[in-house]
Scaffold this active site. Structure first.
Site, short mmCIF file in Angstrom:
data_model
loop_
_atom_site.label_atom_id
_atom_site.label_comp_id
_atom_site.label_asym_id
_atom_site.label_seq_id
_atom_site.Cartn_x
_atom_site.Cartn_y
_atom_site.Cartn_z
N ASN A 24 -16.57 -50.73 51.53
CA ASN A 24 -15.29 -50.57 50.84
C ASN A 24 -14.98 -51.91 50.19
OD1 ASN A 24 -12.67 -50.25 49.99
ND2 ASN A 24 -11.79 -50.06 52.04
N LYS B 248 -12.63 -52.68 48.28
CA LYS B 248 -11.19 -52.92 48.08
C LYS B 248 -10.98 -53.43 46.64
CE LYS B 248 -10.75 -53.44 53.01
NZ LYS B 248 -10.06 -54.03 54.16
N HIS C 142 -6.68 -44.85 53.62
CA HIS C 142 -6.96 -46.17 54.20
C HIS C 142 -5.64 -46.79 54.69
CE1 HIS C 142 -8.11 -50.35 54.61
NE2 HIS C 142 -9.35 -49.92 54.70
N GLU D 112 -4.47 -49.63 54.40
CA GLU D 112 -3.78 -50.44 53.38
C GLU D 112 -2.98 -49.55 52.44
OE1 GLU D 112 -7.29 -52.56 52.18
OE2 GLU D 112 -7.29 -53.58 54.11
N GLU E 184 -10.49 -46.94 62.05
CA GLU E 184 -10.29 -48.35 61.72
C GLU E 184 -9.02 -48.86 62.37
OE1 GLU E 184 -12.52 -49.38 57.78
OE2 GLU E 184 -10.46 -48.86 57.33
N GLY F 116 -10.10 -57.09 58.57
CA GLY F 116 -10.01 -58.37 57.87
C GLY F 116 -9.55 -59.53 58.75
N SER G 209 -13.84 -55.50 60.65
CA SER G 209 -14.63 -56.71 60.91
C SER G 209 -16.06 -56.43 61.37
CB SER G 209 -13.91 -57.63 61.90
OG SER G 209 -12.65 -58.03 61.36
P1 13P Z 1 -13.15 -55.57 57.02
O1 13P Z 1 -14.59 -55.15 57.29
O2 13P Z 1 -13.04 -56.60 55.96
O3 13P Z 1 -12.45 -55.91 58.29
O4 13P Z 1 -12.41 -54.28 56.42
C1 13P Z 1 -12.53 -53.07 57.07
C2 13P Z 1 -11.98 -52.02 56.21
O5 13P Z 1 -10.78 -51.93 56.01
C3 13P Z 1 -12.92 -51.10 55.56
O6 13P Z 1 -12.27 -50.03 54.98
#
Ligand code: 13P
Length: 250
Positions: free
Chosen positions: A9, A11, A94, A96, A166, A172, A212
């Site tokens: 992803n 982002k 997601h 976010e 997640e 992150g 992560s």
């Molecule tokens: P990270 O791997 O950067 O922690 O992000 C995970 C994520 O949100 C994937 O959709």
């Protein structure tokens, strides 16, 4: 046996030239894997990514879509539009988007239905916040999100939904759930699906872990009983690191 599905992803990262370079570099590194490889890229990269990944085993996905097919929804992109250029997957719900863009369990459910109506495969995200985790509510939160996301789908659609567990506190932050905790949460989600749709359906659903994930912890996570691969953020931006995750079992 369920397949391992490793999805990146990106982002809101990567310009088209960077997307082309990354996919060109990644292609030979992952060509021999039996795992499924997906990159979910920004809208502006989709077309370039699709062309670059043509005739490779790398599949391309989007990171969101609207549930309506067309109309007066300024700035939105529909499932039909994604399908029309050859996109195969779409991330839905997601954390976010839930956190910053008012995504709710109801819009998530509508988007999943719209994805299937357009023959897109949804990657649906669920996960608890730190506060919910500390209050001992992880199982309740993630099973409820799963139930609401899948409401009204046929057994076949449920089997074709990829779920990404997640935990929000692990995204992150460099903090990964232990493989045991992540596996247990995923077993909870699978049990919930079994309760509603039957065990056969539940055993076929791909459930990933995200938060992560990197090449140094992928193997331990993905070799558990129920984690069927990962949804990878930061570590999916560099071809070499992402290829190591894809090839965790080599
Ligand atoms: P990270 O791997 O950067 O922690 O992000 C995970 C994520 O949100 C994937 O959709």
């Amino acid at each position: 046996m369920r397949k391992k599905v490793i999805a990146g992803n990106w982002k809101m990262n990567m310009l088209p030239n960077e997307a082309i370079s990354m996919i060109t570099e990644l292609t030979p590194m992952v060509k021999d894997t039996e795992n499924e490889v997906i990159l979910c890229v920004p809208y502006t990269d989709l077309f370039y990514a699709l062309l670059t990944a043509q005739d490779t085993n790398i599949k391309i996905g989007a990171q969101n879509m609207h549930f309506e097919e067309k109309g007066a929804y300024t700035g939105e992109v529909s499932g039909k539009m994604l399908k029309s250029i050859g996109v195969e997957y779409v991330i839905i719900g997601h954390s976010e988007r839930r956190q910053y863009f008012a995504e709710t369990d109801e819009t998530v459910n509508k988007k999943i239905k719209a994805a299937f109506a357009n023959e897109l495969k949804p990657i649906v995200c669920v996960g608890e916040s730190l506060e919910q985790k500390e209050a001992g509510k992880t199982a309740e939160v993630i099973t409820n999100q799963t139930k609401l996301a899948l409401e009204g789908l046929t057994n076949e659609q449920v089997q074709n939904t990829i779920i990404a567990y997640e935990p929000i506190w692990a995204i992150g932050t460099g903090k990964t759930a232990t493989s045991e905790d992540a596996n247990n949460s995923i077993i909870c989600i699978r049990n919930k699906i079994a309760e509603i749709y039957g065990n056969e359906v539940a055993q076929n659903v791909i459930i990933q872990y995200g938060g992560s994930v990197k090449s140094s912890n992928a193997k331990e996570l993905f070799e558990t009983s129920d984690i069927d691969g990962g949804l990878i953020g930061g570590a999916s931006l560099k071809a070499e690191e992402f290829a190591k995750i894809v090839n965790y079992n080599k």
